[in-house]
Design an enzyme around this catalytic site. Structure first.
Site, short mmCIF file in Angstrom:
data_model
loop_
_atom_site.label_atom_id
_atom_site.label_comp_id
_atom_site.label_asym_id
_atom_site.label_seq_id
_atom_site.Cartn_x
_atom_site.Cartn_y
_atom_site.Cartn_z
N GLY A 147 0.80 -1.20 -0.24
CA GLY A 147 -0.02 0.05 0.14
C GLY A 147 0.73 1.15 -0.07
O GLY A 147 1.46 1.65 -1.11
N GLU A 202 -12.68 -9.10 4.78
CA GLU A 202 -13.94 -9.23 4.09
C GLU A 202 -14.70 -10.44 4.94
O GLU A 202 -14.42 -11.21 5.46
CB GLU A 202 -13.30 -10.10 2.79
CG GLU A 202 -12.43 -8.94 1.86
CD GLU A 202 -13.07 -8.09 1.10
OE1 GLU A 202 -13.98 -7.97 0.72
OE2 GLU A 202 -12.29 -7.12 0.82
N LYS A 217 1.70 -10.42 -3.88
CA LYS A 217 2.53 -9.53 -3.56
C LYS A 217 4.11 -10.01 -3.63
O LYS A 217 4.88 -9.30 -4.27
CB LYS A 217 2.18 -8.80 -2.14
CG LYS A 217 0.79 -8.29 -2.19
CD LYS A 217 0.27 -7.75 -0.73
CE LYS A 217 -0.85 -6.92 -0.78
NZ LYS A 217 -1.35 -6.89 0.59
N1 NAP Z 1 -8.52 -1.15 0.16
C1 NAP Z 1 -6.95 -1.20 0.54
O1 NAP Z 1 -6.49 -0.74 1.27
C2 NAP Z 1 -6.07 -1.45 -0.72
C3 NAP Z 1 -4.58 -1.53 -0.52
C4 NAP Z 1 -3.71 -1.83 -1.50
C5 NAP Z 1 -4.57 -2.28 -2.72
N2 NAP Z 1 -5.76 -2.11 -2.94
C6 NAP Z 1 -6.17 -2.46 -4.25
O2 NAP Z 1 -6.87 -1.30 -4.70
C7 NAP Z 1 -7.86 -1.78 -5.83
C8 NAP Z 1 -9.19 -1.23 -5.33
O3 NAP Z 1 -9.58 -1.37 -3.98
P1 NAP Z 1 -10.49 -0.74 -3.22
O4 NAP Z 1 -10.40 -1.21 -1.60
O5 NAP Z 1 -10.90 0.63 -3.38
O6 NAP Z 1 -12.22 -1.67 -3.42
P2 NAP Z 1 -13.29 -1.20 -3.48
O7 NAP Z 1 -13.72 -0.22 -2.10
O8 NAP Z 1 -14.43 -2.45 -3.31
O9 NAP Z 1 -13.95 -0.43 -4.79
C9 NAP Z 1 -13.74 -0.96 -5.86
C10 NAP Z 1 -14.59 -0.19 -6.88
O10 NAP Z 1 -14.38 -0.84 -8.09
C11 NAP Z 1 -15.84 -1.16 -8.51
N3 NAP Z 1 -15.65 -2.27 -9.14
C12 NAP Z 1 -15.41 -3.65 -8.54
N4 NAP Z 1 -15.71 -4.80 -9.54
C13 NAP Z 1 -16.21 -4.09 -10.57
C14 NAP Z 1 -16.73 -4.72 -11.69
N5 NAP Z 1 -16.63 -5.73 -11.94
N6 NAP Z 1 -17.23 -3.82 -12.89
C15 NAP Z 1 -17.16 -2.54 -12.50
N7 NAP Z 1 -16.79 -1.87 -11.21
C16 NAP Z 1 -16.22 -2.72 -10.51
C17 NAP Z 1 -16.80 -0.99 -7.39
O11 NAP Z 1 -18.08 -0.77 -7.75
P3 NAP Z 1 -19.08 -0.14 -6.86
O12 NAP Z 1 -19.10 1.19 -6.82
O13 NAP Z 1 -20.48 -0.98 -7.69
O14 NAP Z 1 -18.90 -1.22 -5.69
C18 NAP Z 1 -16.18 0.06 -6.81
O15 NAP Z 1 -16.53 1.38 -7.17
C19 NAP Z 1 -7.75 -3.39 -5.58
O16 NAP Z 1 -7.16 -3.83 -6.89
C20 NAP Z 1 -6.99 -3.70 -4.30
O17 NAP Z 1 -6.64 -5.05 -4.23
C21 NAP Z 1 -6.53 -1.73 -2.03
#
Ligand code: NAP
Length: 432
Positions: A147, A202, A217
């Protein structure tokens, strides 16, 4: 942005035509935790050279945010955004598909891509980087590992002059939170429940607790730091679910605690990699990382150990890494190309092990276990049995000298199914 492979970025064309470089036009794909934090930073800090112009969100009504400037175009049609005049696509949806299709489409259209998607980069990174290079654009993923901790930029810049031979990492904040709670005396189930209540885990925690997230990772770090591209599926992660509070009690007696460790080692031309709960000495920096923190120790052939630690997840820390990648693109810092070779994981880490048994006690058990270990030429270090447990459900621990996991597995196979074993013995590597 600088020229790559003889082609020029949209910003560069603009600079040549008008001599005033226009900011890079940025599209966010997805508007969840990380993407909304990226937008917040771009809106609040207005970093020079980048401008948020488009947001794709499939649930537009739910996601549209009033604080985003009216100049930003929102769309529920991802193709409309990918076909627009944006320069850089920031993929923040996650998963292999449809994110992979979007990234390929953006790269094919000559747009650079920034992503935090470790799964996509672990499984498809080599192919996507080749596509980006062919098109003379960039694929940046500094947020995909640890991150907000700038491990990837450090490998690409500050450590590029070394040859990294070993990686030891705490790469999954959810597991670190659960294991640090267990260190305080919680059992696994309530520690997981607290992680879920706090939004760190989750509803289905398998990806984290099963070690799959850390494995993705680790393979990204292996490609950049150790310079070997391995198939993530070649590393069989071990889950943290079998660890129980009693293991922390025994670990403490051995001067250790337990962390989920992702480890890769390249020595004598062989590559070993493992992910799983591991005993780490209390005096090791790995034991100091608590809660959702991440830590990475890179060991260089020339520079020795370098330690990185900080917030490995969360919207804001991860968004900082994304915005930093965007600024690197905007201000033309030319990344050094790190070559990597396709490689097999063809060795096992040889380490001391901790084996915890839970038995219905009777005479002869220890003799049988030591006999099974001796047959595999595994030397015993210590047998530890804490007082206070009932004879019909007695936990005790055997620690052994360095050996491979497969030799130990064969030894344990020899006693499998014995009626005194109340559950499968728990075997953990020990890092000293
Ligand atoms: N959160 C963390 O701490 C963190 C840390 C490091 C890396 N990451 C990476 O960052 C990325 C985003 O994570 P996040 O935590 O921000 O996820 P998140 O809160 O679940 O948000 C994902 C977004 O993408 C949209 N989405 C997901 N699947 C989709 C699909 N099939 N078609 C269209 N839209 C879709 C979701 O739509 P909706 O609006 O409909 O829900 C939401 O707007 C991921 O690759 C994750 O592994 C996250």
């Amino acid at each position: 942005m600088t020229e790559v492979n003889g082609s020029a970025s949209p910003q560069q064309h603009s600079a040549q035509e008008s001599s005033i470089p226009r900011p890079l036009r940025i599209a966010l794909l997805g508007f969840g935790t990380v993407a909304s934090s990226v937008a917040r930073i771009l809106v609040e800090l207005k970093p020079s050279g980048i401008e948020l112009t488009h947001v794709y969100a499939r649930s537009l009504a739910k996601r549209r945010a009033a604080w985003v400037p009216a100049s930003v175009a929102w769309s529920a049609d991802v193709n409309a955004v990918l076909d627009s005049d944006v320069d850089v696509v920031v993929e923040l949806a996650g998963g292999l598909e449809p994110a992979g299709r979007w990234v390929r489409k953006a790269l094919t259209a000559g747009k650079s891509v920034v992503t935090a998607n470790k799964k996509l980069i672990a499984f498809r990174g080599v192919e996507l980087e080749r596509m980006a290079a062919d098109k003379g654009v960039y694929l940046k993923y500094g947020a995909a590992v640890a991150g907000g901790i700038p491990v990837i930029p450090a490998i690409e810049q500050g450590l590029i002059g070394d040859r990294i031979k070993r990686i030891d990492g705490i790469l999954n904040g959810t597991c670190n939170f659960i294991l640090s709670k267990m260190e305080e005396g919680f059992e696994y189930a309530p520690a997981l429940a607290e992680a879920q209540a706090k939004g760190y885990a989750e509803a289905d925690p398998t990806e984290d607790v099963g070690g799959f997230d850390a494995r993705a990772k680790l393979t990204i770090l292996m490609r950049l730091a150790v310079r070997v591209a391995v198939d993530p599926e070649a590393i069989k992660p071990r889950p943290i679910t079998q660890v129980s509070a009693v293991d922390f009690s025994y670990a403490r007696d051995l001067g250790c605690t337990i962390r989920q460790i992702a480890r890769a080692d390249r020595s004598d031309g062989k590559i070993a990699a493992s992910v799983g709960p591991t005993l780490v000495a209390m005096r090791s920096p790995l034991a100091w990382s608590r809660g959702t923190e991440n830590m990475v120790i890179l060991t260089g052939r020339y520079g020795g150990d370098v330690v990185f630690s900080g917030h490995g997840a969360g919207g804001n820390p991860t968004a900082v890494a994304v915005v930093s990648d965007l600024l690197t693109l905007a201000h033309g810092a030319q990344p050094v190309k790190i070559p990597s070779e396709q490689a097999e994981v063809d060795a096992e880490c040889e380490l001391p092990h901790y084996i915890r048994f839970l038995v219905d006690d009777r005479p002869g058990i220890v003799a049988e276990i030591t006999g099974a270990l001796a047959k595999e030429r595994i030397n015993i270090r210590a047998i530890v049995q804490k007082p206070g447990y009932p004879h019909h459900a007695l936990p005790f621990v055997v620690t052994v000298e360095s050996c491979t996991g497969s030799a130990l597995k064969r030894a344990l196979e020899n006693i499998r199914g014995r009626d005194y074993l109340l559950e499968e013995p728990l075997d953990l590597q020990m890092l000293e």
